[in-house]
Each structure stands twice: as C-alpha cells, then as structure tokens.
Design a protein around this motif. Structure first.
Motif, PDB file in Angstrom:
ATOM      1  N   VAL A  73       0.889  -1.331   0.295  1.00 52.12           N
ATOM      2  CA  VAL A  73       0.038   0.162  -0.101  1.00 52.12           C
ATOM      3  C   VAL A  73       1.112   1.057   0.035  1.00 52.12           C
ATOM      4  CG1 VAL A  73      -1.238   1.356   1.253  1.00 52.12           C
ATOM      5  CG2 VAL A  73      -1.759  -1.202   1.504  1.00 52.12           C
ATOM      6  N   VAL A  74       0.760   2.350  -1.063  1.00 52.05           N
ATOM      7  CA  VAL A  74       1.496   3.116  -1.072  1.00 52.05           C
ATOM      8  C   VAL A  74       0.881   4.101  -1.149  1.00 52.05           C
ATOM      9  CG1 VAL A  74       3.329   5.312  -2.395  1.00 52.05           C
ATOM     10  CG2 VAL A  74       3.334   2.552  -2.688  1.00 52.05           C
ATOM     11  N   THR A  75       0.642   5.054  -0.208  1.00 51.10           N
ATOM     12  CA  THR A  75      -0.797   6.074   0.044  1.00 51.10           C
ATOM     13  C   THR A  75       0.603   7.515   0.130  1.00 51.10           C
ATOM     14  OG1 THR A  75      -1.392   4.966   2.430  1.00 51.10           O
ATOM     15  CG2 THR A  75      -1.472   7.326   2.551  1.00 51.10           C
ATOM     16  N   ILE A  76      -0.609   8.242  -0.387  1.00 53.59           N
ATOM     17  CA  ILE A  76       0.314   9.508  -0.437  1.00 53.59           C
ATOM     18  C   ILE A  76      -0.107  11.047  -0.484  1.00 53.59           C
ATOM     19  CG2 ILE A  76       1.638  11.037  -3.048  1.00 53.59           C
ATOM     20  CD1 ILE A  76       0.320   8.723  -5.088  1.00 53.59           C
ATOM     21  N   ARG A  77       0.388  11.912   0.480  1.00 49.11           N
ATOM     22  CA  ARG A  77      -0.506  13.008   0.848  1.00 49.11           C
ATOM     23  C   ARG A  77       0.368  13.733   0.392  1.00 49.11           C
ATOM     24  NH1 ARG A  77       0.959   8.705   5.175  1.00 49.11           N
ATOM     25  NH2 ARG A  77      -0.543   8.239   6.161  1.00 49.11           N
ATOM     26  N   GLY A  78      -0.337  14.876   0.431  1.00 48.98           N
ATOM     27  CA  GLY A  78       0.087  16.314  -0.246  1.00 48.98           C
ATOM     28  C   GLY A  78      -0.396  16.351  -1.708  1.00 48.98           C
ATOM     29  N   ASP A  79       0.128  18.150  -1.940  1.00 49.43           N
ATOM     30  CA  ASP A  79      -0.505  18.653  -3.008  1.00 49.43           C
ATOM     31  C   ASP A  79      -1.193  17.788  -4.334  1.00 49.43           C
ATOM     32  OD1 ASP A  79      -0.908  20.649  -0.080  1.00 49.43           O
ATOM     33  OD2 ASP A  79       0.918  21.929  -1.188  1.00 49.43           O
ATOM     34  N   SER A  80      -1.746  19.054  -5.187  1.00 52.85           N
ATOM     35  CA  SER A  80      -2.219  18.313  -6.465  1.00 52.85           C
ATOM     36  C   SER A  80      -1.044  18.838  -7.056  1.00 52.85           C
ATOM     37  CB  SER A  80      -3.538  18.535  -6.778  1.00 52.85           C
ATOM     38  OG  SER A  80      -3.186  18.823  -7.933  1.00 52.85           O
ATOM     39  N   TYR A  81       0.006  17.792  -8.334  1.00 48.69           N
ATOM     40  CA  TYR A  81       0.912  18.495  -9.174  1.00 48.69           C
ATOM     41  C   TYR A  81       0.015  19.584  -9.782  1.00 48.69           C
ATOM     42  CZ  TYR A  81       4.888  18.085 -12.005  1.00 48.69           C
ATOM     43  OH  TYR A  81       5.914  17.891 -12.253  1.00 48.69           O
ATOM     44  N   ARG A  82      -1.163  19.187  -9.878  1.00 49.32           N
ATOM     45  CA  ARG A  82      -1.590  19.632 -11.605  1.00 49.32           C
ATOM     46  C   ARG A  82      -2.151  21.280 -11.134  1.00 49.32           C
ATOM     47  NH1 ARG A  82      -5.317  16.576 -11.480  1.00 49.32           N
ATOM     48  NH2 ARG A  82      -5.673  14.336 -13.219  1.00 49.32           N
ATOM     49  N   LEU A  83      -2.076  21.314  -9.543  1.00 47.75           N
ATOM     50  CA  LEU A  83      -1.769  23.026  -9.012  1.00 47.75           C
ATOM     51  C   LEU A  83      -0.820  23.232  -8.351  1.00 47.75           C
ATOM     52  CD1 LEU A  83      -5.029  22.558  -6.730  1.00 47.75           C
ATOM     53  CD2 LEU A  83      -5.495  23.287  -8.841  1.00 47.75           C
ATOM     54  N   ARG A  84       0.351  22.664  -8.178  1.00 48.24           N
ATOM     55  CA  ARG A  84       0.845  23.129  -7.908  1.00 48.24           C
ATOM     56  C   ARG A  84       2.088  23.722  -9.276  1.00 48.24           C
ATOM     57  NH1 ARG A  84       7.099  20.692  -6.044  1.00 48.24           N
ATOM     58  NH2 ARG A  84       7.580  20.323  -8.193  1.00 48.24           N
ATOM     59  N   GLU A  85       1.293  23.172 -10.131  1.00 50.62           N
ATOM     60  CA  GLU A  85       1.627  23.773 -11.850  1.00 50.62           C
ATOM     61  C   GLU A  85       1.461  24.488 -11.950  1.00 50.62           C
ATOM     62  OE1 GLU A  85       3.876  21.634 -14.462  1.00 50.62           O
ATOM     63  OE2 GLU A  85       4.414  21.577 -12.486  1.00 50.62           O
ATOM     64  N   LYS A  86       0.390  25.537 -11.669  1.00 47.90           N
ATOM     65  CA  LYS A  86      -0.838  25.883 -11.565  1.00 47.90           C
ATOM     66  C   LYS A  86      -0.334  27.197 -10.498  1.00 47.90           C
ATOM     67  CE  LYS A  86      -4.434  25.583 -14.637  1.00 47.90           C
ATOM     68  NZ  LYS A  86      -4.397  23.908 -13.944  1.00 47.90           N
ATOM     69  N   ARG A  87      -0.097  27.337  -9.486  1.00 47.85           N
ATOM     70  CA  ARG A  87       0.451  28.035  -8.510  1.00 47.85           C
ATOM     71  C   ARG A  87       1.767  28.588  -9.170  1.00 47.85           C
ATOM     72  NH1 ARG A  87       0.168  23.942  -4.491  1.00 47.85           N
ATOM     73  NH2 ARG A  87      -1.727  23.722  -3.947  1.00 47.85           N
ATOM     74  N   ARG A  88       2.877  27.501  -9.299  1.00 50.43           N
ATOM     75  CA  ARG A  88       3.806  28.543  -9.842  1.00 50.43           C
ATOM     76  C   ARG A  88       3.705  29.374 -11.337  1.00 50.43           C
ATOM     77  NH1 ARG A  88       7.922  23.454 -11.311  1.00 50.43           N
ATOM     78  NH2 ARG A  88       8.416  22.617  -8.643  1.00 50.43           N
ATOM     79  N   SER A  89       2.616  29.029 -11.825  1.00 44.91           N
ATOM     80  CA  SER A  89       2.532  29.684 -13.041  1.00 44.91           C
ATOM     81  C   SER A  89       2.412  31.088 -12.636  1.00 44.91           C
ATOM     82  CB  SER A  89       1.640  29.747 -14.185  1.00 44.91           C
ATOM     83  OG  SER A  89       0.711  28.735 -14.013  1.00 44.91           O
ATOM     84  N   GLY A  90       1.830  31.137 -11.240  1.00 41.51           N
ATOM     85  CA  GLY A  90       0.581  32.794 -10.903  1.00 41.51           C
ATOM     86  C   GLY A  90      -1.000  32.557 -10.765  1.00 41.51           C
ATOM     87  N   LEU A  91      -1.026  31.081 -10.862  1.00 40.65           N
ATOM     88  CA  LEU A  91      -2.923  31.106 -11.499  1.00 40.65           C
ATOM     89  C   LEU A  91      -3.804  31.272 -10.015  1.00 40.65           C
ATOM     90  CD1 LEU A  91      -3.159  31.353 -14.609  1.00 40.65           C
ATOM     91  CD2 LEU A  91      -4.249  29.068 -14.236  1.00 40.65           C
ATOM     92  N   PHE A  92      -2.964  30.501  -9.219  1.00 37.96           N
ATOM     93  CA  PHE A  92      -3.557  30.258  -8.037  1.00 37.96           C
ATOM     94  C   PHE A  92      -2.056  30.931  -7.102  1.00 37.96           C
ATOM     95  CE2 PHE A  92      -5.358  26.881  -9.558  1.00 37.96           C
ATOM     96  CZ  PHE A  92      -6.876  27.029  -9.126  1.00 37.96           C
ATOM     97  N   ARG A  93      -3.073  31.723  -5.707  1.00 40.48           N
ATOM     98  CA  ARG A  93      -2.231  32.134  -4.895  1.00 40.48           C
ATOM     99  C   ARG A  93      -1.589  30.739  -3.473  1.00 40.48           C
ATOM    100  NH1 ARG A  93      -5.245  36.590  -2.205  1.00 40.48           N
ATOM    101  NH2 ARG A  93      -5.751  38.022  -3.642  1.00 40.48           N
ATOM    102  N   PRO A  94       0.025  30.739  -3.550  1.00 43.58           N
ATOM    103  CA  PRO A  94       0.219  30.163  -2.397  1.00 43.58           C
ATOM    104  C   PRO A  94      -0.621  29.140  -1.598  1.00 43.58           C
ATOM    105  CG  PRO A  94       2.066  31.468  -2.648  1.00 43.58           C
ATOM    106  CD  PRO A  94       0.257  31.719  -3.421  1.00 43.58           C
ATOM    107  N   GLN A  95      -0.903  28.022  -1.064  1.00 44.36           N
ATOM    108  CA  GLN A  95      -1.766  27.695  -0.123  1.00 44.36           C
ATOM    109  C   GLN A  95      -1.311  27.777   1.230  1.00 44.36           C
ATOM    110  OE1 GLN A  95      -2.561  23.642   0.023  1.00 44.36           O
ATOM    111  NE2 GLN A  95      -4.231  23.982  -1.107  1.00 44.36           N
ATOM    112  N   THR A  96      -2.225  29.033   2.272  1.00 42.35           N
ATOM    113  CA  THR A  96      -1.336  29.097   2.820  1.00 42.35           C
ATOM    114  C   THR A  96      -1.412  27.257   4.139  1.00 42.35           C
ATOM    115  OG1 THR A  96      -3.708  30.546   4.001  1.00 42.35           O
ATOM    116  CG2 THR A  96      -2.090  31.756   3.446  1.00 42.35           C
ATOM    117  N   GLY A  97      -2.555  26.507   4.530  1.00 41.21           N
ATOM    118  CA  GLY A  97      -2.904  25.659   5.015  1.00 41.21           C
ATOM    119  C   GLY A  97      -2.016  24.987   4.889  1.00 41.21           C
TER     120      GLY A  97
END
Ligand code: ADP
Ligand code: MG
Length: 291
Positions: free
Chosen positions: A256-280
């Motif tokens: 069983v491999v459990t992945i915790r963390g942020d969406s890679y897709r959103l991370r890419e969008k965040r990098r390109s400035g589409l989303f603000r960085p998550q505070t949580g």
C-alpha cells in the motif's frame, strides 16, 4: 507463380548440394535473397540488409560474426514490435514513465519503494499494489509507469478505470455474458484499475468486483488507485460485508502506497501564478490500512 513460392533451389536443400553449387547458382541465390528473407519473416534484415552488410564489412566481421550481427538486428526489431503491440493492448491513457516522475514534488512517496515496485517482483508473485491519495498527486502517473515496466518485462497488462470495469461487469450481468467478461478481466497478469471511489457505483458493483478479485486472487496482480482511504471503501461499495471481503483478498499480499500532499496540477498552476500559494500547507492526510 511468385518467386517466393517457388521451392528453394537444390543448392540450399542439402549442405553437400550447397558445397557443390556453381557460381551461377550462388548468383541465383543472391537474386532470391529478398524473397527468402521474406519467407523466413526476417523483415528487419531484409529492410536493412545493405546498411547491415556495409557496417559488417567496415567492422571486418567474419562470417559467423556477421551472421550474429544480422540476427541481433532481427531480434531487436521483433522485440520492439512485441513491445509496442503489448503497450497498445494494455490501453494506457497516456505515456508516463518513472524517469518523468519528480519525487521531490511528492515527499510522502519513498522513491526506494517505487523503484522496488518497478522491478515487478510483485507482479511475478501475483501480489497487489494499492495507491491511495487525493486527486492530482500522481496516482495514475505511477500506475501507467509501473504498468509499462511490467509490459517491458513481458507481462500482459490491461489498464482500465473502475467505472469502465464495473460498468462492463454490470452490463455483463444484465446481458447474460458476465462469465465472458470476468474471464476477459482475469486474463492479464496485471490488471490496473484506476480511480476507484470518484464516482458512485451501481448497487451490485461491489459483488461483481468481489467475484473478479476472488478469481484473480493469488493468480494475477491488481494495481488499484483510489482517492478514498480503505476505511471508506464500504461507503464506496455501499456494502460493509462486500467491502471487507474485497479488502481481505486485495490486501492479503499487497503493497500500500499512501500519497499525502498537494496536487501536482495545482502546484504547476500555482507556479505559473494562476493560484495564490496555500497558507494551510498540505492536504489532510489519508489514513491507510496494511503496509
Ligand atoms: P492522480 O491520478 O493522483 O489524480 P495524476 O497521476 O493524473 O494524478 O497526475 C496529474 C498530472 O500531474 C499528470 O499529468 C501527471 O503526469 C503529473 N504529475 C503528478 N505528480 C507528478 C510528479 N511527482 N512528477 C511529475 N509529474 C507528476
Ligand atoms: Mg488519476
């Protein structure tokens, strides 16, 4: 009559005959070479013959070495064909590889664990792999990458989604050809089932999935991904007893491999400035059973 259908000249039917071949016969054999290579299904040698022979001459290979060199070209080409055919049959939704997976982006995944899975020993043993985690963290990417590893090691693989698989089994039950469909999904050595838990299932889907898992149990491997922790699979299947029976078999010999963390897709969008960085910080962790 086509030349390739003609019987081979007597010169090649016996070694003594070949030894006795006149220079004129050899010239005829050379003329027939293309047809003979076709007849022997040595397509790669036929297509690359001039280049291969030139290269063999340039490297000053003796006859035995040159023959081995030609055979190697044919074997490589046949292996390439087998591989691309098996990849097509596997029905992967896209091409993803382990080399293309950024482990730094997903620190909850142990790279050593994934590299160990990439050896496909678990497929040889008929074990299962369960990938758990929220959307966008790379579950499908890893399924495709591990599935391709299995194909390249010669295992038969079929990729499907939970919706497609269970939809097909439900249809099989309605149309009276469930047995045929169960047999079809039991055949590949590795069955990849993507996205369990995203969409609601039909009431009988759990029973049908149980039948398939039982049939594959300790015979063939299942690689399954879900956005829901296994504790919630009774809700996914709408039946506690069925979910427990499925998990019992699925998790018995499993990784069983459990992945915790942020969406890679959103991370890419965040990098390109589409989303603000998550505070949580990261997404809520997903608890998982098994190990
Ligand atoms: P999931 O199946 O968990 O929802 P996907 O595997 O579909 O996520 O990942 C979404 C996209 O992000 C895909 O294009 C995938 O290749 C890419 N991706 C996800 N995680 C990584 C990673 N760690 N490194 C490289 N690409 C990634
Ligand atoms: Mg996915």
């Amino acid at each position: 009559m086509a030349r390739s259908k003609q019987p081979l000249p007597a010169a090649v039917t016996t070694t003594s005959g070949f030894a006795a071949a006149e220079p004129g016969d050899v010239a005829q054999l050379v003329e027939d070479l293309d047809g003979m290579l076709s007849r022997l299904r040595l397509g790669a040698i036929r297509e690359q013959l001039d280049g291969l022979l030139e290269e063999a001459a340039r490297r000053q290979l003796n006859l035995r070495e040159a023959l081995a060199w030609l055979c190697a070209a044919e074997v490589a080409s046949k292996e390439q064909r087998r591989l691309s055919m098996a990849m097509t049959i596997a029905h992967f939704p896209f091409v993803r590889t382990l080399e293309g997976f950024e482990f730094e982006a997903q620190p909850s995944i142990d790279p050593a664990k994934i590299r160990d899975l990439a050896t496909c020993r678990w497929v040889a043993n008929g074990d299962n792999v369960v990938l758990l985690g929220p959307p966008g963290v790379g579950k499908t990417h890893l399924e495709v990458a591990l599935g391709r590893e299995a194909v390249s090691r010669g295992y038969t693989v079929q990729f499907t989604t939970a919706m497609e698989l269970l939809g097909s089994l439900v249809k099989g039950q309605q149309q009276g050809n469930l047995e045929m469909r169960l047999a079809q999904y039991s055949k590949p050595k590795l069955l990849v089932v993507d996205e369990l838990g995203y969409l609601p299932l039909e009431p009988q889907a759990g029973h049908l999935f149980f039948q398939l898992i039982s049939r594959r149990y300790e015979q063939g491997s299942v690689l399954i991904s879900s956005n829901r922790p296994v504790e919630e699979w009774d809700e996914v299947f709408g039946d506690q007893v069925v979910a427990a029976a499925i998990l019992d078999r699925l998790l018995h010999h499993s990784h069983v491999v459990t992945i915790r963390g942020d969406s890679y897709r959103l991370r890419e969008k965040r990098r390109s400035g589409l989303f603000r960085p998550q505070t949580g910080g990261t997404s809520p962790p997903i608890p998982a059973k098994g190990g």
